[in-house]
Scaffold this active site. Sequence first.
Site, mmCIF file in Angstrom:
data_model
loop_
_atom_site.group_PDB
_atom_site.id
_atom_site.type_symbol
_atom_site.label_atom_id
_atom_site.label_comp_id
_atom_site.label_asym_id
_atom_site.label_seq_id
_atom_site.Cartn_x
_atom_site.Cartn_y
_atom_site.Cartn_z
ATOM 1 N N ASP A 224 82.759 62.250 63.349
ATOM 2 C CA ASP A 224 82.697 63.662 62.995
ATOM 3 C C ASP A 224 84.017 64.297 63.458
ATOM 4 O OD1 ASP A 224 82.004 66.140 62.115
ATOM 5 O OD2 ASP A 224 80.106 66.250 63.178
HETATM 6 C C1 BGC Z 1 80.630 68.964 61.020
HETATM 7 C C2 BGC Z 1 80.505 67.941 59.904
HETATM 8 C C3 BGC Z 1 81.544 68.201 58.853
HETATM 9 C C4 BGC Z 1 82.905 68.169 59.509
HETATM 10 C C5 BGC Z 1 84.041 68.417 58.544
HETATM 11 C C6 BGC Z 1 82.033 69.069 61.543
HETATM 12 O O1 BGC Z 1 82.166 70.139 62.426
HETATM 13 O O2 BGC Z 1 79.748 68.614 62.071
HETATM 14 O O3 BGC Z 1 79.226 67.972 59.348
HETATM 15 O O4 BGC Z 1 81.449 67.258 57.818
HETATM 16 O O5 BGC Z 1 82.962 69.182 60.502
HETATM 17 O O6 BGC Z 1 84.010 69.715 58.088
#
Ligand code: BGC
Length: 809
Positions: A224
């Site tokens: 993530d």
């Molecule tokens: C979120 C993800 C997301 C990623 C990219 C993160 O903060 O938890 O779900 O895909 O950011 O935007």
Amino acid sequence: MTDELSLLEKAALLSGASVWETRAIERAGIRALNLSDGPHGIRKQLGSGDHLGINASAKATCFPTAATVANSWDLDLAMQVGEALGAEAAALDVDVVLGPGLNIKRSPLCGRNFEYFSEDPYLSGKLAGAYVRGIQSQGVSACPKHFAANSQEHRRMASDSVVDERTLREIYLTAFEMVVREAAPKAIMSSYNKVNGEYAHESTHLLQDILRDEWGFDGAVVSDWGGSNDAVQAVKAGGTLEMPSPGLDSARQLLDAVAAGDLTEEQLDVRVAEIRVLVERIDPSLARAVDVEAHHALARRVAEASHVLLKNDDDLLPLASGTRIAVIGDFAETPRYQGAGSSLVNPTRLSSAVEAITASSLDLVTYAQGFRRTGGEDEALATEAVAAARDADVVLLYLGLDETSESEGNDRTHLELPHNQVVLLNRLRQATDRIVVVLSAGSVVEMPWIDDARAVLHGYLGGQAGAEATVAVLTGEVNPSGRLAETYPLHLEDNPSHAYYPGRAETAEYREGLYVGYRYYLTAHAPSLFPFGYGLSYTTFEYSDVAVDDAGITFTVTNTGAVAGAEVAQVYVGRSSTGVHRPVRELKGFRKVALEPGASVTVTVPFDEYTFRHYSASRGAWAVEAGRYWVGVGASVEDIRGEGTVEVAGETATMDGVAELPAYYSGQVAQVSDAEFAQLLGHPIPAVTTERRALGPNDPLLAMHQAPSPLARLAASVLRSLIARAERKGKPDLNLYFLYNMPFRAIGKMTNGAVSQEMVGSIVTLVNGRHLRGLGGLISGFGRNRRASRELEAQLAAASAATPERVSA
Ligand code: BGC
């Protein structure tokens, strides 16, 4: 296969080139991939990238969010949404769609529940699998997330989910297992949190033993955004790609580890091969022009199938054409149709209820705003609304949660509708008893006000065509067929995780174990407002000829009413004989059937590998206990219409731990003692502290409240008050939420190489009160980082210009 790459190139490939892109090594045929959110629409950022939906993104169809689609229980529709997402991604040159999100709704308070499907792993797994198949049919990769046990936003990057192995497997991993086995995602996103002491992105147990060895996953594991910790440990454990870009800092750490003998080049090669395979598996040639109108129509169909009719006294709904309507409520003019955060989509179109009603067969007499969206009493608005109500046959009252109530990065603190909305409903009730409440919210709300409404229709967050879908349901053009994918408790306090949620210090203790959602309410005999699987229709269905045999359950559903409609037949399984502790019943299959009036259909729902199994913690393996199982089919988890039993062969059942685990055997898990939780875990509960102490790089910025340096404590308070100020203004500040919950190390991970992990160490030194030393370290670290990065960038550039023969780092 990876031989033509230098060691540096290999190391560099394992982290991003920018916020959304991977690195390219053109000479080796490795192109840069674009990864974009997200679960209910493509968010391809146009200008400078940020990962929280703050900067503009290209227009894309905003489908209903996962929490909404889950209510449809319709795998075919979910697959169509996936196909449309995949097609839009391909058209926008997006290679990897960061979704679907399939974390389990452990508590209705989780700020991101609107992005997730259900409290039930079987339903989540089936729906997410359908999305993944749909997305990937278009040549792009899905990236189901967040793996695993990521059920709270508070301290989301710095929280340790303490969960016993059986609960982890049965509740939090099963949906991922189904997706991997049934839909073969090309990528998967690891979660921010730790699971039992290890970061998900560097957990051998999760990424190698379970994901790859047990389930056969052969794709890439993407961290993530900012969720990676130790780059070396990630490579060893099975974390493929670190996102976004930490510059070349992580590559440097990998090179150092190889030089020191802590990591072998072969270990690196395994991860590099995963990147190459991901690149090869994406087929951009399938991209074609998107039919924007057709996708809007699909978004509407999905929203129609997802509306849940919760109450309909005296058959107030559907409304006859020409009914004189007063539409009241801010949400009718400014729809709340998606949630805030990384999933935020820039819709191609957006319909409002006022527009949709004007275009319908209903007679819109007046629209009144009724209340201020962000709370607070407003007498003038209320008076106007009451007058409008008096002048109409039926009031459509659009209530809901505003943008601040549910957001990525911030958990809810209660389940109430804003007070001013409830007060307005009560005042309207004094003027008329013909009130239909239409709800917009991505998750559960308490409804102590429900007696004031004759009908309640829940549209969840319906996407860009949600308002049109609502009107189709109100007028009976569409017969509601959505069924709740989560339990509606009477009160927040009734939720089994309530006493433990969210984990406020370093850990989140999953003390309620298996008893999440309906598994608890049923087993512990706790009443709920609306059970899992519940939803009304304008017609009625009867179940008959229910037969259970070794292979499955067969039954007939008949539409016994006057209009066509669809029923969601739900199959639940429990154990009749004694054995290990388990919930009274669990969802093990379902089928949505559409029937004309008077028509019948006979359905068989076969048993599968998930039907009878439980995870034996003592043996470290899945097991089936021999004995008798109960199998029922019904219209909700509490509305069983037919049942039978089946004798299943398997291992000898035991009542293991019945004396030591009384709460788990009874399901009374609202207050599990330390001793019993430790017994379930099989080890002592990890200690936490809220005292003042020296912080480390993995403490979140909010822990500065505990820091030795008064300046750091002040900084934490300033952050907190900035967040509160934004909330008061009704505009949640996602950057601030992110910062507050983010560990210090992520300053390095999220700044494209401007801050190295060495510099992060100096920042932590500062926070711990050693100001001069910290500052000095920061300044000298800055110089060192710049020099080292430049040197590596130059080497990389030289390597990419070189001939295919091997270049050494
Ligand atoms: C979120 C993800 C997301 C990623 C990219 C993160 O903060 O938890 O779900 O895909 O950011 O935007």
